[in-house]
Structure formats: C-alpha cells, structure tokens
Design an enzyme around this catalytic site. Structure first.
Site, PDB file in Angstrom:
ATOM      1  N   ASN A   1      -1.789   1.395  25.922  1.00 45.84           N
ATOM      2  CA  ASN A   1      -2.873   1.650  25.238  1.00 45.84           C
ATOM      3  C   ASN A   1      -2.779   2.211  23.586  1.00 45.84           C
ATOM      4  OD1 ASN A   1      -5.107   3.512  24.390  1.00 45.84           O
ATOM      5  ND2 ASN A   1      -6.115   3.695  26.571  1.00 45.84           N
TER       6      ASN A   1
ATOM      7  N   HIS B   1      -4.856   5.172  20.035  1.00 42.76           N
ATOM      8  CA  HIS B   1      -4.364   6.277  18.959  1.00 42.76           C
ATOM      9  C   HIS B   1      -3.579   5.873  17.795  1.00 42.76           C
ATOM     10  CE1 HIS B   1      -6.413   9.097  21.607  1.00 42.76           C
ATOM     11  NE2 HIS B   1      -5.621   8.722  22.567  1.00 42.76           N
TER      12      HIS B   1
ATOM     13  N   HIS C   1      -9.826   1.196  24.469  1.00 42.77           N
ATOM     14  CA  HIS C   1     -11.002   1.931  24.734  1.00 42.77           C
ATOM     15  C   HIS C   1     -11.843   1.955  23.567  1.00 42.77           C
ATOM     16  CE1 HIS C   1     -13.036   5.548  26.725  1.00 42.77           C
ATOM     17  NE2 HIS C   1     -13.957   4.817  26.611  1.00 42.77           N
TER      18      HIS C   1
ATOM     19  N   ARG D   1     -14.667   3.273  22.420  1.00 47.03           N
ATOM     20  CA  ARG D   1     -15.883   4.179  22.947  1.00 47.03           C
ATOM     21  C   ARG D   1     -17.163   4.293  22.092  1.00 47.03           C
ATOM     22  NH1 ARG D   1     -12.739   8.877  25.284  1.00 47.03           N
ATOM     23  NH2 ARG D   1     -14.894   9.829  25.205  1.00 47.03           N
TER      24      ARG D   1
ATOM     25  N   ARG E   1     -14.436   6.481  17.871  1.00 42.84           N
ATOM     26  CA  ARG E   1     -13.786   7.214  17.315  1.00 42.84           C
ATOM     27  C   ARG E   1     -12.230   6.831  17.014  1.00 42.84           C
ATOM     28  NH1 ARG E   1     -12.860  11.294  22.152  1.00 42.84           N
ATOM     29  NH2 ARG E   1     -15.425  11.436  21.916  1.00 42.84           N
TER      30      ARG E   1
ATOM     31  N   GLU F   1     -11.185  -0.760  28.173  1.00 41.39           N
ATOM     32  CA  GLU F   1     -11.839   0.221  28.682  1.00 41.39           C
ATOM     33  C   GLU F   1     -13.366   0.440  28.190  1.00 41.39           C
ATOM     34  OE1 GLU F   1      -7.860   2.711  29.495  1.00 41.39           O
ATOM     35  OE2 GLU F   1      -9.344   3.654  28.165  1.00 41.39           O
TER      36      GLU F   1
ATOM     37  N   THR G   1     -10.653  10.799  28.277  1.00 44.87           N
ATOM     38  CA  THR G   1     -11.410  10.686  29.655  1.00 44.87           C
ATOM     39  C   THR G   1     -10.855  11.658  30.690  1.00 44.87           C
ATOM     40  OG1 THR G   1     -11.592   8.383  28.933  1.00 44.87           O
ATOM     41  CG2 THR G   1     -12.069   8.847  31.209  1.00 44.87           C
TER      42      THR G   1
ATOM     43  N   GLU H   1      -8.217   1.914  39.351  1.00 47.33           N
ATOM     44  CA  GLU H   1      -7.234   2.865  38.397  1.00 47.33           C
ATOM     45  C   GLU H   1      -7.117   4.144  38.597  1.00 47.33           C
ATOM     46  OE1 GLU H   1      -6.365   1.649  34.163  1.00 47.33           O
ATOM     47  OE2 GLU H   1      -5.442   3.666  33.943  1.00 47.33           O
TER      48      GLU H   1
ATOM     49  N   HIS I   1      -2.985   7.974  32.954  1.00 52.85           N
ATOM     50  CA  HIS I   1      -3.570   8.933  32.004  1.00 52.85           C
ATOM     51  C   HIS I   1      -2.419  10.350  32.102  1.00 52.85           C
ATOM     52  CE1 HIS I   1      -6.915  10.983  29.996  1.00 52.85           C
ATOM     53  NE2 HIS I   1      -6.220  11.960  30.284  1.00 52.85           N
TER      54      HIS I   1
END
Ligand code: PXP
Length: 256
Positions: A20, A23, A56, A58, A62, A83, A114, A164, A207
């Site tokens: 992922n 970030h 993801h 969002r 962000r 996502e 999340t 998931e 996660h």
C-alpha cells in the site's frame, strides 16, 4: 504497460504481498508538490518482486489523488487493488479505471486510518448493487471485514470472491504485549480464514502488520495475500523501500 494477465501471475499457493503506497502520497501532499511520487514507489515494489499495488482513494483525497491511479496502473504492470468506500463517486471512478481488484472499505472522514471492518452484514442493500456493478465490469471485489462468521456469511450472500480480514485488533494486542489477546485474535483470524476458504472465498489480511507481528499471520495457510503499507513506508525512510519490501517478503516466505 497493461496489467499482467492472471495466467502470468504466481501460483496462489504463494502468499502474495500487496504494498500500500498511500503514505508516499501523504508525504508528497505535505508540501503540495510532486515529490515523493507514489508511482516511483510502485516501480520499486515491482522491481523487488511485490505482487501488487494497493491504493486507497479517500473521499478527502488526503493521500492518493485521482490522477495517481492511471499513472500507477500504466507504470508497473502489477495488479492494482483499489481500496474504496461504498459510494457512487468511488464506484464511478473504479468503473472508469477498471483496476484488477477493488477492496470495499468503511470510511469515516474523521478517522486517521481505516479503524474497523466493513459491516457487510448490516449494509447488504447498500453493498449489493456496488458489488454486482464492479463484478460485471470484471473487477475482483474484496470486502474489508472483521474476521467474524456473520461477516463471511454476508460476503457469501453478496457474492464477493475475496474478503480481507482487518488485522488491527491483532496488531494492537501484539503492540500492547498482551499475549492472551494476541493469541485469541490470531485464532480468530486462523479459524475465519479456514471458514472463508471452505466456502470458496479467498481470504486476504492487512492493517498494522510489521516485521514483528507478520509471521504468525503469514503462516495461516489459507491466506492468499497480505496488504501492508504504513510500516513499510516508515521503514523505507531508514533502509529504502527496496530493502523494506525484501525483508517483509523474506519473513512471509519463512513463515510458510
Ligand atoms: N488493507 C486495507 C483494506 C487497508 O485499508 C489498509 C490501510 O489503508 C491496509 C491494508 C494497510 O494497512 P497498513 O497501512 O496499516 O499496513
């Protein structure tokens, strides 16, 4: 480059690693420019044998932006796992981009990440048309749920081929050094992975996974894929993304 066809991908017996890259975009957005580019991170993940890119988009944008999606898809040839919240806006974006997979996640504006699984059981009517529109478009749907029987039953009713499991509770218990809770959470993940697989659903997990807590999760035999982000991007600051992904890959392989 087009996404790699399914037949060219490694056998399902190998636990896949989806990285992922959200970030990387978080850091980029902190200054509003183009650096560091999540696409460059995706290229590195591809070069060191990552199996997929997870991103993801969002509602508040962000981290990942709309314009990142097509660039990620065309840069690496790795499957993109998008996502997304179960909204009409995200459905339209997913249909326009046709990623390999779409993982439907719960999303609250005020949350930092999340924070829990999707209530697939309580939201059947909201989710059913979204799952079927994505499926009809050839997108592999995954539901990000808690490892609970009623959520797996709901995924079955919705016809989702993948779930998931949210490993946040397990990761928190591990971080707290609470062995009993960690073992309980691990058993829940293990039992529910077996239940999902028995019902023909492919279980994934993600996660809060780190070098310290990934091994017992990676050892769960039915799990086909782990999606890991924050820790790998954090480690990349110190050792580089190549080394961080390679180390996670090694730990996953050693666990099997
Ligand atoms: N899988 C899903 C569905 C997620 O929403 C996230 C967090 O965005 C992850 C995996 C990765 O979690 P983490 O960043 O804590 O590794």
């Amino acid at each position: 480059m087009a996404e790699r066809p399914l037949s060219d991908r490694p056998s399902p017996a190998r636990l896949r690693l989806g990285v992922n890259i959200d970030h990387v975009a978080t850091i980029r957005n902190a200054r509003g420019g183009d650096h560091p580019d999540p696409v460059r991170a995706a290229e590195i993940v591809a070069a060191v044998g990552g199996d997929g890119i997870t991103a993801h988009l969002r509602e508040d944008r962000r981290h990942i932006r709309d314009s990142d999606l097509a660039r990620i898809q065309s840069a690496t040839g790795l499957p993109l796992n998008l996502e997304m919240a179960a909204t009409d806006e995200m459905l339209a974006i997913a249909l326009a981009h046709a990623p390999h997979a779409a993982c439907i996640v719960p999303e609250k504006r005020e949350e930092r990440t999340t924070e829990g699984g999707l209530d697939a059981a309580g939201q059947h009517n909201r989710l059913a048309p979204i799952v079927s529109r994505l499926t009809d478009a050839g997108i592999r749907v995954s539901l990000f749920i808690e490892a609970e029987e009623r959520q797996i039953e709901a995924a079955l009713r919705l016809g989702a081929p993948v779930v998931e499991f949210h490993t946040g509770e397990y990761a928190h218990a591990h971080l707290d050094g609470d062995r009993e809770r960690t073992a309980r959470e691990l058993k829940r993940l293990t039992d529910m992975a077996a239940l999902a697989a028995k019902n023909g659903i492919e279980p994934h997990a993600g996660h809060g996974l780190t070098y310290e807590n990934v091994t017992p999760v990676a050892a769960i035999p039915q799990l086909a894929e782990l999606n890991i982000g924050h820790y790998l991007i954090g480690e990349a600051v110190f050792v580089g993304l190549e080394n961080a992904v390679r180390r996670m890959r090694e730990l996953m392989d050693e666990a099997r």
